[in-house]
Design an enzyme around this catalytic site. Sequence first.
Site, short mmCIF file in Angstrom:
data_model
loop_
_atom_site.label_atom_id
_atom_site.label_comp_id
_atom_site.label_asym_id
_atom_site.label_seq_id
_atom_site.Cartn_x
_atom_site.Cartn_y
_atom_site.Cartn_z
N LYS A 156 -31.35 36.17 -23.86
CA LYS A 156 -31.87 34.92 -24.43
C LYS A 156 -30.69 34.17 -25.04
O LYS A 156 -30.36 34.40 -26.22
CB LYS A 156 -32.89 35.21 -25.53
CG LYS A 156 -34.15 35.93 -25.09
CD LYS A 156 -35.05 36.16 -26.31
CE LYS A 156 -36.27 36.99 -25.99
NZ LYS A 156 -37.02 37.36 -27.21
N ASP A 162 -31.13 39.84 -27.28
CA ASP A 162 -31.81 38.78 -28.03
C ASP A 162 -30.78 38.17 -28.98
O ASP A 162 -30.03 37.28 -28.61
CB ASP A 162 -33.00 39.42 -28.75
CG ASP A 162 -33.86 38.43 -29.52
OD1 ASP A 162 -33.84 37.25 -29.17
OD2 ASP A 162 -34.55 38.84 -30.47
P1 IMP Z 1 -31.06 42.21 -30.45
O1 IMP Z 1 -31.70 41.13 -31.28
O2 IMP Z 1 -30.23 41.62 -29.32
O3 IMP Z 1 -30.29 43.18 -31.29
O4 IMP Z 1 -32.24 43.01 -29.73
C1 IMP Z 1 -32.75 44.17 -30.26
C2 IMP Z 1 -33.93 44.71 -29.52
O5 IMP Z 1 -35.06 43.91 -29.85
C3 IMP Z 1 -33.90 44.70 -28.01
O6 IMP Z 1 -33.18 45.76 -27.43
C4 IMP Z 1 -35.38 44.86 -27.72
O7 IMP Z 1 -35.76 46.22 -27.84
C5 IMP Z 1 -36.01 44.04 -28.83
N1 IMP Z 1 -36.39 42.70 -28.33
C6 IMP Z 1 -35.69 41.55 -28.41
N2 IMP Z 1 -36.35 40.53 -27.83
C7 IMP Z 1 -37.51 41.07 -27.35
C8 IMP Z 1 -38.63 40.51 -26.63
O8 IMP Z 1 -38.71 39.33 -26.27
N3 IMP Z 1 -39.63 41.40 -26.33
C9 IMP Z 1 -39.60 42.72 -26.68
N4 IMP Z 1 -38.57 43.27 -27.34
C10 IMP Z 1 -37.54 42.44 -27.68
#
Ligand code: IMP
Length: 183
Positions: free
Chosen positions: A135, A107
Site C-alpha cells: 500500500k 502497509d
Molecule cells: P506494516 O504496517 O507494514 O508493519 O504491516 C504489519 C502487518 O499488518 C502486515 O504484515 C499484516 O499482517 C497486517 N496488515 C496490514 N495491512 C493489512 C490489511 O489490509 N489487511 C490485513 N492485514 C493487514
Amino acid sequence: MHASDVADDLVEVLFTEEQIQARVAELALEIERDYEDKDLVLVGVLRGAVMIMADLARALNKHVEMDWMAVSSYGSGTKSSGVVRILKDLDADIAGRHVLIVDEIIDTGLTLSWLTSNLGSRGPASVEIATLLRKPEALQMPVKPRYVGWDIPNEFVVGYGLDYRERYRNMRDIGTLAPAVYS
Ligand code: IMP
Ligand code: MG
C-alpha cells in the site's frame, strides 16, 4: 473458502485465486533468475505469509530453505506502532547466506523495516523482500521490496493469509473488507 462464500462481507474481489497464482509464478521466475546458483533462505513472517510462502516456494525450481519468524508489533486493531518484539526467531543461521523475506503485505512498512535491519545485523550475504501486496499511500518507512505482486489502495484487505480478527485467512481470493464488518 472462496470469496463467493462470504460475498456479503466484501466490497469487491481485488484478485482471484487464478490471478494470484499467475502473479506468484511470475515472481518465482524473477527470483530464480536473480538467485541462480545462490544459496537462498526464504524467511516467512507468521502468520499472514503462510499462503504466499507455500505457493512461492513450490513455484521455485531450485532448492530453498524455508524458515519462519513470528513478530508482534504493539498496537491496537488495524494500526501498528512500530515497536516490534520477536515471538519466534529463525532456526537457521543466516550468516553468509542470501535471505529473502516473504510477506503478504507492506502497509506502513514498520514491521519489515525493523525485520530487515534485524536480519541484516546477522551477517547475511544479502537481505531482500518479496511481498504480494503493497500500500504505497500507507508507507511510513523507507522499505524497498525487490519483488512486489501488486500495489493496492490504502484499504483493508483480507484473504490469502490476510485476516481480520483471525478470519478470512483461508479465503483463496483477496478482497476489500466491507466497513460494515468492522464497525
Ligand atoms: P506494516 O504496517 O507494514 O508493519 O504491516 C504489519 C502487518 O499488518 C502486515 O504484515 C499484516 O499482517 C497486517 N496488515 C496490514 N495491512 C493489512 C490489511 O489490509 N489487511 C490485513 N492485514 C493487514
Ligand atoms: Mg504479516
